[in-house]
Each structure stands twice: as C-alpha cells, then as structure tokens.
Scaffold this motif. Structure first.
Motif, mmCIF file in Angstrom:
data_model
loop_
_atom_site.group_PDB
_atom_site.id
_atom_site.type_symbol
_atom_site.label_atom_id
_atom_site.label_comp_id
_atom_site.label_asym_id
_atom_site.label_seq_id
_atom_site.Cartn_x
_atom_site.Cartn_y
_atom_site.Cartn_z
ATOM 1 N N VAL A 1 -9.918 19.023 11.586
ATOM 2 C CA VAL A 1 -9.425 19.216 10.608
ATOM 3 C C VAL A 1 -9.444 20.750 10.230
ATOM 4 N N GLU A 2 -11.103 21.657 10.769
ATOM 5 C CA GLU A 2 -11.241 22.789 11.182
ATOM 6 C C GLU A 2 -9.571 23.713 11.240
ATOM 7 N N ASP A 3 -8.649 23.520 11.780
ATOM 8 C CA ASP A 3 -7.979 24.201 12.084
ATOM 9 C C ASP A 3 -6.240 23.863 10.978
ATOM 10 N N ILE A 4 -6.846 22.527 10.662
ATOM 11 C CA ILE A 4 -5.619 22.251 9.563
ATOM 12 C C ILE A 4 -5.421 23.805 8.513
ATOM 13 N N PRO A 5 -6.602 24.442 7.652
ATOM 14 C CA PRO A 5 -6.675 25.323 6.695
ATOM 15 C C PRO A 5 -5.404 26.565 7.439
ATOM 16 N N ALA A 6 -5.470 26.927 8.836
ATOM 17 C CA ALA A 6 -4.985 28.048 9.667
ATOM 18 C C ALA A 6 -3.347 27.355 9.560
ATOM 19 N N ALA A 7 -3.068 26.297 10.249
ATOM 20 C CA ALA A 7 -1.849 25.696 10.423
ATOM 21 C C ALA A 7 -0.858 25.656 9.002
ATOM 22 N N LEU A 8 -1.936 26.011 7.993
ATOM 23 C CA LEU A 8 -1.183 26.102 6.390
ATOM 24 C C LEU A 8 -0.697 27.236 5.819
ATOM 25 N N GLY A 9 -1.536 27.909 6.374
ATOM 26 C CA GLY A 9 -2.206 29.571 5.998
ATOM 27 C C GLY A 9 -2.421 30.200 4.751
ATOM 28 N N LYS B 1 0.641 -1.440 -0.376
ATOM 29 C CA LYS B 1 0.234 -0.002 -0.477
ATOM 30 C C LYS B 1 0.860 1.583 -0.086
ATOM 31 N N PRO B 2 0.519 2.499 -0.729
ATOM 32 C CA PRO B 2 1.664 3.289 -0.777
ATOM 33 C C PRO B 2 1.264 4.751 0.254
ATOM 34 N N LEU B 3 -0.220 3.846 0.812
ATOM 35 C CA LEU B 3 0.680 4.909 2.539
ATOM 36 C C LEU B 3 0.438 4.039 4.034
ATOM 37 N N THR B 4 0.600 4.263 5.189
ATOM 38 C CA THR B 4 0.527 4.101 6.355
ATOM 39 C C THR B 4 -1.020 4.222 6.257
ATOM 40 N N GLN B 5 -1.260 2.939 7.674
ATOM 41 C CA GLN B 5 -2.555 3.509 8.308
ATOM 42 C C GLN B 5 -2.298 5.244 8.500
ATOM 43 N N ALA B 6 -1.521 5.589 9.602
ATOM 44 C CA ALA B 6 -1.646 6.945 9.662
ATOM 45 C C ALA B 6 -1.753 7.859 8.928
ATOM 46 N N GLU B 7 -0.421 8.046 7.767
ATOM 47 C CA GLU B 7 -0.492 8.827 6.275
ATOM 48 C C GLU B 7 -1.964 8.738 5.605
ATOM 49 N N LYS B 8 -2.743 7.288 5.976
ATOM 50 C CA LYS B 8 -4.108 7.554 4.932
ATOM 51 C C LYS B 8 -4.865 7.907 5.752
ATOM 52 N N ALA B 9 -4.790 8.189 7.306
ATOM 53 C CA ALA B 9 -6.026 8.924 7.833
ATOM 54 C C ALA B 9 -5.750 10.490 8.191
ATOM 55 N N LEU B 10 -4.644 10.624 7.380
ATOM 56 C CA LEU B 10 -4.185 12.215 7.192
ATOM 57 C C LEU B 10 -4.788 12.892 6.763
ATOM 58 N N TYR B 11 -4.630 11.732 5.454
ATOM 59 C CA TYR B 11 -4.738 12.290 3.907
ATOM 60 C C TYR B 11 -6.137 12.608 3.588
ATOM 61 N N TYR B 12 -7.257 11.826 4.571
ATOM 62 C CA TYR B 12 -8.322 11.916 4.374
ATOM 63 C C TYR B 12 -8.419 13.412 4.591
ATOM 64 N N LYS B 13 -7.991 13.594 5.730
ATOM 65 C CA LYS B 13 -8.235 14.761 6.857
ATOM 66 C C LYS B 13 -8.071 15.522 6.108
ATOM 67 N N LEU B 14 -6.810 15.790 5.342
ATOM 68 C CA LEU B 14 -6.399 16.834 4.431
ATOM 69 C C LEU B 14 -7.690 16.813 3.598
ATOM 70 N N LEU B 15 -8.154 16.079 2.245
ATOM 71 C CA LEU B 15 -8.662 16.342 1.999
ATOM 72 C C LEU B 15 -10.146 16.525 2.108
ATOM 73 N N LYS B 16 -10.185 16.620 3.036
ATOM 74 C CA LYS B 16 -11.965 17.118 3.933
ATOM 75 C C LYS B 16 -11.721 18.705 4.205
ATOM 76 N N ALA B 17 -10.514 19.244 4.764
ATOM 77 C CA ALA B 17 -10.160 20.193 5.448
ATOM 78 C C ALA B 17 -9.775 21.079 4.256
ATOM 79 N N LEU B 18 -9.445 20.896 3.060
ATOM 80 C CA LEU B 18 -8.833 21.575 2.023
ATOM 81 C C LEU B 18 -9.391 20.924 0.771
ATOM 82 N N PRO B 19 -10.573 20.729 0.555
ATOM 83 C CA PRO B 19 -11.670 21.054 -0.990
ATOM 84 C C PRO B 19 -11.557 21.223 -1.708
ATOM 85 N N ASN B 20 -10.719 22.612 -1.828
ATOM 86 C CA ASN B 20 -10.505 23.324 -2.804
ATOM 87 C C ASN B 20 -8.656 23.280 -3.363
ATOM 88 N N ASN B 21 -8.147 22.108 -2.525
ATOM 89 C CA ASN B 21 -6.810 22.092 -3.073
ATOM 90 C C ASN B 21 -6.634 20.520 -3.089
#
Length: 156
Positions: free
Chosen positions: A145-153, A37-57
């Motif tokens: 998820v709500e704090d990710i955009p601000a954490a990334l600027g 699998k290309p992502l570990t379980q932890a990476e997969k969880a973060l990936y989906y969190k990023l997709l949800k937090a950054l729907p336009n990116n």
C-alpha cells in the motif's frame, strides 16, 4: 344484448392476442442467466489496496476500453473498434478531475498462454496508442500500500 354479442368476437380476439404476446415474451432466447461477481478474489484484494493507497484518486474497475479509447474515423474504424469494444481495463486510476493517470492490469496464470499474451499485446498497443501508461502487475508482485503511489508516479 345485441351489442355484447357483436363485441364478443372482438373481445375474444384481443384476449387471444394478449395471451400470445405474453407467451412470446416468456419464451426468451433459451439462454440461462446467472449472477456473477464483477471482480475475482485477486482483483477485489487489489481494488481495496488501491483505494487505501490512493484515497484522493478515483479507482475504477473493469472499465470498457471503448469508454477510455477513442478511434479516429477512417476505413478501418469499425474493425478497430470491434477489436477493443469487448476488452476491459482491470483498473483505471484517475485524478480527482477524472483524467486517467494510469491503467493497471493484474496478470495471473491465465496470462501465460500464447493466446493471452497476444491479447495482452493488442490491449497494451491500443492503450499506449491512445497515450495511456499501462502497468502490469503479476499477483505475486503487487506493491505494498505504501509503495503503490510511487509505483504509479503519484505524489501525495
């Protein structure tokens, strides 16, 4: 009939060559391949969190550093390229135009050894040298998820 007798050795030779080529191609390298699998379980969880937090990116995972870092030609070009060509950025966050906004590295316990710390420093130096912002999150410190955009600027 004479033609067939004359061509028989040629036909046999072609058949033998074909068989040898087929056998040689099956021999392979002796390596044993398997699916990963290309992502570990932890990476997969973060990936989906990023997709949800950054729907336009666009969110890219496991991106080869040689795809995002260029190296100016010079006397040390090849050795410098070799250092980064086998390294990957965990996540690359892009603008809708695919300009890189941030690079996220997910650090788990494997990043605590001296060797891993050194590799992380080399990776950060290359990415920072190319002008990228690298954000390192430990598994336990991933923003909501709500704090990710601000954490990334990123403004939404």
């Amino acid at each position: 009939m004479d033609t067939l007798i004359t061509l028989a050795p040629l036909i046999i030779l072609i058949a033998v060559i074909g068989l040898l080529v087929k056998l040689a191609s099956k021999k392979g390298t002796g390596a044993s391949y398997y699916k990963k699998k290309p992502l570990t379980q932890a990476e997969k969880a973060l990936y989906y969190k990023l997709l949800k937090a950054l729907p336009n990116n666009p969110v890219l995972a496991q991106v080869s550093m040689s795809a995002i870092v260029g190296i100016k030609k010079g006397k040390d070009w090849q050795s410098t390229f070799n250092k980064i060509s086998r390294k990957y950025a965990d996540f690359v966050i892009c603008s809708p135009a695919f300009d890189v906004i941030a690079i996220i590295e997910l650090d788990d316990s494997s990043h605590e050894s001296d060797r891993a710390r050194h590799a992380d420093k080399e990776k950060d130096a290359a990415l920072n040298g190319a002008g990228y912002t690298v954000i390192r999150w430990r598994q336990k410190d991933i923003p909501s998820v709500e704090d990710i955009p601000a954490a990334l600027g990123i403004q939404h």
